[in-house]
Write a protein that holds these residues in place. Structure first.
Motif, PDB file in Angstrom:
ATOM      1  N   LEU A  11       0.856  -1.190   0.000  1.00  0.00           N
ATOM      2  CA  LEU A  11       0.000   0.000   0.000  1.00  0.00           C
ATOM      3  C   LEU A  11       0.889   1.236   0.000  1.00  0.00           C
ATOM      4  N   ALA A  40      -6.729  -5.222 -12.598  1.00  0.00           N
ATOM      5  CA  ALA A  40      -7.534  -4.530 -11.608  1.00  0.00           C
ATOM      6  C   ALA A  40      -8.847  -5.276 -11.414  1.00  0.00           C
ATOM      7  N   SER A  41      -9.469  -5.052 -10.288  1.00  0.00           N
ATOM      8  CA  SER A  41     -10.709  -5.742  -9.978  1.00  0.00           C
ATOM      9  C   SER A  41     -11.767  -5.478 -11.055  1.00  0.00           C
ATOM     10  N   THR A  91      -3.626   0.793  -9.155  1.00  0.00           N
ATOM     11  CA  THR A  91      -4.022  -0.260  -8.215  1.00  0.00           C
ATOM     12  C   THR A  91      -4.453  -1.509  -8.967  1.00  0.00           C
ATOM     13  N   GLN A 119      -0.157  -7.770  -4.840  1.00  0.00           N
ATOM     14  CA  GLN A 119      -1.115  -6.670  -4.818  1.00  0.00           C
ATOM     15  C   GLN A 119      -0.407  -5.330  -4.653  1.00  0.00           C
ATOM     16  N   THR A 121      -1.616  -1.383  -4.106  1.00  0.00           N
ATOM     17  CA  THR A 121      -2.748  -0.505  -3.824  1.00  0.00           C
ATOM     18  C   THR A 121      -2.231   0.917  -3.638  1.00  0.00           C
ATOM     19  N   SER A 123      -3.340   4.677  -2.690  1.00  0.00           N
ATOM     20  CA  SER A 123      -4.416   5.484  -2.097  1.00  0.00           C
ATOM     21  C   SER A 123      -4.309   6.935  -2.550  1.00  0.00           C
TER      22      SER A 123
END
Length: 124
Positions: A11, A40-41, A91, A119, A121, A123
């Motif tokens: 992160l 990505a999701s 991300t 992963q 990520t 922010s």
């Protein structure tokens, strides 16, 4: 056979940096072209960067060119992705992949071996 293990995800705040590593097993690592992809999701897996087995040629998708750098150390059987200026849209789960031969290809199905992913990520 080539086995790939990614590390270095995490992160980070927008504007920050991360360096991903991909450790490869196999004595023929130096003959494989390596690529980094991300997913990505809810989206399809996309090409991020690739490097030819000679390290003489690198290629990046437009959205990361100038911010990301791919490199490889054949002596350590490792490929890296240095990511600077990270944005929330970066991300994703990042995967490294290997394909036999010297040509960087942006098509995931043309890569023979894949890592498990790491992963990343970012922010805002």
């Amino acid at each position: 056979q080539v086995q790939l293990v990614e590390s270095g995800g995490g992160l980070v705040q927008a504007g920050g940096s991360l360096r991903l590593s991909c450790a490869a097993s196999g004595r023929t690592f130096r003959t494989y072209t390596m690529g980094w992809f991300r997913q990505a999701s809810g989206k399809e897996r996309e090409f991020v960067a690739g490097i030819s087995w000679t390290s003489g040629y690198t290629y990046y998708t437009d959205s990361v060119r100038g911010r990301f750098t791919i490199s490889r150390d054949n002596a350590k059987n490792t490929v890296y992705l240095q990511m600077n200026g990270l944005k929330p849209e970066d991300t994703a789960v990042y995967y490294c992949a290997a394909r036999a031969g010297a040509v960087v290809d942006v098509t995931p199905s043309r890569y023979n071996y894949w890592g498990q992913g790491t992963q990343v990520t970012v922010s805002s």
